[in-house]
Design a protein around this motif. Structure first.
Motif, PDB file in Angstrom:
ATOM      1  N   TYR A   1      29.857   8.984  52.396  1.00 39.40           N
ATOM      2  CA  TYR A   1      29.256  10.227  52.884  1.00 39.40           C
ATOM      3  C   TYR A   1      30.192  11.420  52.635  1.00 39.40           C
ATOM      4  CZ  TYR A   1      25.710   7.521  55.501  1.00 39.40           C
ATOM      5  OH  TYR A   1      24.671   6.703  55.873  1.00 39.40           O
ATOM      6  N   ILE A   2      31.481  11.212  52.927  1.00 38.09           N
ATOM      7  CA  ILE A   2      32.457  12.299  52.763  1.00 38.09           C
ATOM      8  C   ILE A   2      32.529  12.743  51.308  1.00 38.09           C
ATOM      9  CG2 ILE A   2      34.919  12.896  52.907  1.00 38.09           C
ATOM     10  CD1 ILE A   2      35.052  10.977  55.369  1.00 38.09           C
ATOM     11  N   GLN A   3      32.589  11.774  50.389  1.00 39.87           N
ATOM     12  CA  GLN A   3      32.688  12.110  48.965  1.00 39.87           C
ATOM     13  C   GLN A   3      31.400  12.737  48.442  1.00 39.87           C
ATOM     14  OE1 GLN A   3      35.560  12.258  47.431  1.00 39.87           O
ATOM     15  NE2 GLN A   3      36.399  11.520  49.384  1.00 39.87           N
ATOM     16  N   ALA A   4      30.256  12.316  48.967  1.00 39.57           N
ATOM     17  CA  ALA A   4      28.978  12.917  48.561  1.00 39.57           C
ATOM     18  C   ALA A   4      28.939  14.386  48.939  1.00 39.57           C
ATOM     19  CB  ALA A   4      27.818  12.165  49.215  1.00 39.57           C
ATOM     20  N   LEU A   5      29.403  14.703  50.131  1.00 42.86           N
ATOM     21  CA  LEU A   5      29.401  16.097  50.580  1.00 42.86           C
ATOM     22  C   LEU A   5      30.457  16.915  49.851  1.00 42.86           C
ATOM     23  CD1 LEU A   5      28.503  15.404  54.241  1.00 42.86           C
ATOM     24  CD2 LEU A   5      27.453  17.222  52.885  1.00 42.86           C
ATOM     25  N   SER A   6      31.576  16.290  49.516  1.00 41.15           N
ATOM     26  CA  SER A   6      32.599  16.976  48.723  1.00 41.15           C
ATOM     27  C   SER A   6      32.036  17.383  47.368  1.00 41.15           C
ATOM     28  CB  SER A   6      33.812  16.058  48.540  1.00 41.15           C
ATOM     29  OG  SER A   6      34.793  16.679  47.743  1.00 41.15           O
ATOM     30  N   LYS A   7      31.331  16.463  46.704  1.00 37.70           N
ATOM     31  CA  LYS A   7      30.717  16.773  45.405  1.00 37.70           C
ATOM     32  C   LYS A   7      29.663  17.871  45.554  1.00 37.70           C
ATOM     33  CE  LYS A   7      28.119  14.894  41.518  1.00 37.70           C
ATOM     34  NZ  LYS A   7      27.520  13.687  40.881  1.00 37.70           N
ATOM     35  N   TRP A   8      28.845  17.746  46.597  1.00 38.99           N
ATOM     36  CA  TRP A   8      27.814  18.760  46.855  1.00 38.99           C
ATOM     37  C   TRP A   8      28.462  20.140  46.975  1.00 38.99           C
ATOM     38  CZ3 TRP A   8      27.077  22.307  50.750  1.00 38.99           C
ATOM     39  CH2 TRP A   8      25.828  22.941  50.792  1.00 38.99           C
ATOM     40  N   GLY A   9      29.541  20.234  47.742  1.00 37.88           N
ATOM     41  CA  GLY A   9      30.183  21.528  47.982  1.00 37.88           C
ATOM     42  C   GLY A   9      30.750  22.151  46.724  1.00 37.88           C
ATOM     43  N   MET A  10      31.438  21.365  45.905  1.00 33.49           N
ATOM     44  CA  MET A  10      32.017  21.912  44.675  1.00 33.49           C
ATOM     45  C   MET A  10      30.915  22.413  43.742  1.00 33.49           C
ATOM     46  SD  MET A  10      34.480  22.840  42.742  1.00 33.49           S
ATOM     47  CE  MET A  10      36.010  22.179  43.423  1.00 33.49           C
ATOM     48  N   ASN A  11      29.877  21.604  43.547  1.00 33.14           N
ATOM     49  CA  ASN A  11      28.783  22.011  42.663  1.00 33.14           C
ATOM     50  C   ASN A  11      28.102  23.283  43.149  1.00 33.14           C
ATOM     51  OD1 ASN A  11      29.279  19.667  41.205  1.00 33.14           O
ATOM     52  ND2 ASN A  11      27.135  19.122  41.033  1.00 33.14           N
ATOM     53  N   VAL A  12      27.847  23.348  44.442  1.00 37.09           N
ATOM     54  CA  VAL A  12      27.148  24.506  45.005  1.00 37.09           C
ATOM     55  C   VAL A  12      28.021  25.755  44.918  1.00 37.09           C
ATOM     56  CG1 VAL A  12      26.251  25.487  47.162  1.00 37.09           C
ATOM     57  CG2 VAL A  12      25.612  23.172  46.491  1.00 37.09           C
ATOM     58  N   GLY A  13      29.319  25.607  45.170  1.00 38.92           N
ATOM     59  CA  GLY A  13      30.221  26.760  45.085  1.00 38.92           C
ATOM     60  C   GLY A  13      30.294  27.348  43.692  1.00 38.92           C
ATOM     61  N   ILE A  14      30.355  26.483  42.687  1.00 39.43           N
ATOM     62  CA  ILE A  14      30.382  26.960  41.299  1.00 39.43           C
ATOM     63  C   ILE A  14      29.047  27.601  40.944  1.00 39.43           C
ATOM     64  CG2 ILE A  14      30.565  26.265  38.879  1.00 39.43           C
ATOM     65  CD1 ILE A  14      32.424  23.984  39.821  1.00 39.43           C
ATOM     66  N   ALA A  15      27.950  26.951  41.323  1.00 39.69           N
ATOM     67  CA  ALA A  15      26.610  27.474  41.019  1.00 39.69           C
ATOM     68  C   ALA A  15      26.397  28.842  41.650  1.00 39.69           C
ATOM     69  CB  ALA A  15      25.546  26.493  41.510  1.00 39.69           C
ATOM     70  N   PHE A  16      26.892  29.015  42.869  1.00 41.08           N
ATOM     71  CA  PHE A  16      26.776  30.286  43.592  1.00 41.08           C
ATOM     72  C   PHE A  16      27.372  31.434  42.776  1.00 41.08           C
ATOM     73  CE2 PHE A  16      29.141  33.157  46.531  1.00 41.08           C
ATOM     74  CZ  PHE A  16      28.057  33.784  47.135  1.00 41.08           C
ATOM     75  N   GLN A  17      28.568  31.222  42.220  1.00 42.10           N
ATOM     76  CA  GLN A  17      29.220  32.281  41.453  1.00 42.10           C
ATOM     77  C   GLN A  17      28.536  32.509  40.107  1.00 42.10           C
ATOM     78  OE1 GLN A  17      31.823  34.450  42.390  1.00 42.10           O
ATOM     79  NE2 GLN A  17      30.885  35.424  40.610  1.00 42.10           N
ATOM     80  N   ILE A  18      28.139  31.441  39.456  1.00 42.04           N
ATOM     81  CA  ILE A  18      27.459  31.597  38.165  1.00 42.04           C
ATOM     82  C   ILE A  18      26.169  32.379  38.349  1.00 42.04           C
ATOM     83  CG2 ILE A  18      26.253  30.369  36.306  1.00 42.04           C
ATOM     84  CD1 ILE A  18      28.344  28.119  36.621  1.00 42.04           C
ATOM     85  N   TRP A  19      25.437  32.082  39.420  1.00 40.94           N
ATOM     86  CA  TRP A  19      24.184  32.804  39.670  1.00 40.94           C
ATOM     87  C   TRP A  19      24.455  34.275  39.989  1.00 40.94           C
ATOM     88  CZ3 TRP A  19      19.612  31.596  38.111  1.00 40.94           C
ATOM     89  CH2 TRP A  19      18.506  32.315  38.576  1.00 40.94           C
ATOM     90  N   ASP A  20      25.545  34.550  40.682  1.00 43.35           N
ATOM     91  CA  ASP A  20      25.957  35.939  40.913  1.00 43.35           C
ATOM     92  C   ASP A  20      26.138  36.671  39.584  1.00 43.35           C
ATOM     93  OD1 ASP A  20      26.001  36.514  43.591  1.00 43.35           O
ATOM     94  OD2 ASP A  20      28.169  36.685  43.753  1.00 43.35           O
ATOM     95  N   ASP A  21      26.767  35.995  38.632  1.00 37.09           N
ATOM     96  CA  ASP A  21      27.022  36.600  37.328  1.00 37.09           C
ATOM     97  C   ASP A  21      25.728  36.826  36.551  1.00 37.09           C
ATOM     98  OD1 ASP A  21      29.689  36.390  38.039  1.00 37.09           O
ATOM     99  OD2 ASP A  21      30.033  34.563  36.887  1.00 37.09           O
ATOM    100  N   VAL A  22      24.779  35.910  36.713  1.00 38.27           N
ATOM    101  CA  VAL A  22      23.463  36.079  36.084  1.00 38.27           C
ATOM    102  C   VAL A  22      22.751  37.289  36.687  1.00 38.27           C
ATOM    103  CG1 VAL A  22      21.151  35.060  35.846  1.00 38.27           C
ATOM    104  CG2 VAL A  22      23.188  33.650  35.449  1.00 38.27           C
ATOM    105  N   LEU A  23      22.775  37.384  38.012  1.00 36.81           N
ATOM    106  CA  LEU A  23      22.101  38.493  38.690  1.00 36.81           C
ATOM    107  C   LEU A  23      22.661  39.846  38.259  1.00 36.81           C
ATOM    108  CD1 LEU A  23      21.675  37.211  42.367  1.00 36.81           C
ATOM    109  CD2 LEU A  23      19.912  37.468  40.630  1.00 36.81           C
ATOM    110  N   ASP A  24      23.945  39.900  37.980  1.00 36.35           N
ATOM    111  CA  ASP A  24      24.559  41.158  37.548  1.00 36.35           C
ATOM    112  C   ASP A  24      23.892  41.705  36.295  1.00 36.35           C
ATOM    113  OD1 ASP A  24      26.965  43.101  37.735  1.00 36.35           O
ATOM    114  OD2 ASP A  24      27.028  42.388  35.661  1.00 36.35           O
TER     115      ASP A  24
END
Length: 343
Positions: free
Chosen positions: A199-222
């Motif tokens: 469970y811990i590792q699943a959430l760790s992976k989820w967090g890293m992917n979501v954090g990177i996606a968040f910034q990439i989408w910010d760059d797209v929106l710009d």
């Protein structure tokens, strides 16, 4: 009711609980100016998305979210400390529509305010109602997260002196700058709530992917957003010469002629105090529009948008090892929102 309305309501509700902890740990006290400076960003009313991730991750693995309140505050302290120091490095004068800490209190006091917020993150963990073993592991995650933040920021500064940054280099940088704190938030929440390593590792992976996606989408929106919804001129990143996944992809595909044309505009107003005013100039708008068309020509904007959405799909797939619950669904919805938002 919109798809995300109930999610937003729960984020707002849980933010109030976290805010009580934040204000308990950073009260109005002497030296008054130091504490006023340190409270400036927390009181500006950020959405508390990362603390929400901590609390919901704890619940998603079957834990008690009350035990996660101090750890949730700790990640918000880390987030705000990084904002204070980022603003100093970038010499930005506004944050969340308010004057930045160094603008109001000067650079020296702002550095101290950032340092205080960093220190308070560890005080929050010390006060957490979890076992000594869990505290030690949470501290380990928080230290790793802080190290990665600094490394990501250092790479970002280094990239400012270069025209081209590879896709791999960009992803390494952004894993530190935005991925690490989302990863740390999800992982810390899971540690509070369970000893189940899967469970811990699943959430760790989820967090890293979501954090990177968040910034990439910010760059797209710009580059594609409505200016009124975005709250800043479209193409700001181009005129400032900001290295993004979009730009890295473009440089990996474009002809030398098109690269040269793009570089005539890219970073042209970086460090220019009048840059924000110049962006409204029709000539500058035309330059930026031409640069955006070059990015579209090579499919670079679409590439980044797909990359962000694929990361979110992978993130939510990782959560399927967890039991179904409202908390898990909230995390899935949050990830989806971050790559569907228009601002």
């Amino acid at each position: 009711m919109g798809k995300y309305d109930e999610l937003f309501a729960r984020i707002k509700d849980k933010a109030r609980d976290v805010d009580r902890i934040i204000l308990e740990l950073v009260p109005e006290k002497e030296p008054l100016e130091l504490y006023k400076a340190a409270r400036h960003y927390p009181l500006a009313g950020g959405k508390r998305v990362r603390p929400f991730v901590v609390l919901r991750a704890t619940e998603a693995v079957g834990g008690d979210p009350k035990k996660a309140l101090y750890p949730a505050a700790s990640v918000e302290f880390i987030h705000n400390y990084s904002l204070v120091h980022d603003d100093i490095m970038d010499m930005d004068e506004l944050r969340r529509g308010r004057p930045t800490v160094h603008k109001l209190w000067g650079v020296n006091m702002a550095i101290l305010a950032g340092d205080l917020l960093f220190s308070k993150a560890f005080e929050a963990i010390a006060r957490a109602n979890v076992s000594p073993e869990k505290k030690a592991r949470i501290l380990d995650v928080l230290v790793r997260t802080s190290n990665m933040l600094c490394e990501g920021q250092a790479l970002d500064i280094e990239f400012e002196t270069r025209d081209e940054v590879t896709v791999e280099e960009y992803l390494r940088m952004i894993s530190g700058k935005t991925g690490a704190l989302f990863q740390g938030s999800a992982e810390i929440g899971a540690i509070v709530g369970t000893d189940n390593e899967e469970y811990i590792q699943a959430l760790s992976k989820w967090g890293m992917n979501v954090g990177i996606a968040f910034q990439i989408w910010d760059d797209v929106l710009d580059l594609i957003a409505d200016e009124e919804k975005l709250g800043k001129p479209v193409g700001s990143d181009i005129r400032k010469g900001k290295k993004t996944l979009i730009v890295s992809h473009f440089f990996s595909k474009a002809s030398e002629e098109d690269k040269a044309e793009f570089l005539k505009v890219f970073g042209k107003y970086a460090g220019d105090a009048k840059g924000d005013a110049l962006i409204h100039d029709e000539r500058v708008k035309e330059e930026v529009t031409k640069a955006i068309e070059l990015l579209k020509k090579y499919g670079s904007i679409d590439y980044a948008a797909r990359y962000a959405k694929d990361l979110v799909r992978e993130a939510n797939e990782a959560l399927k090892v967890l039991p179904e619950s409202e908390a898990r669904r909230d995390l899935e919805l949050l990830a989806e929102f971050l790559v569907e938002r228009e601002f």
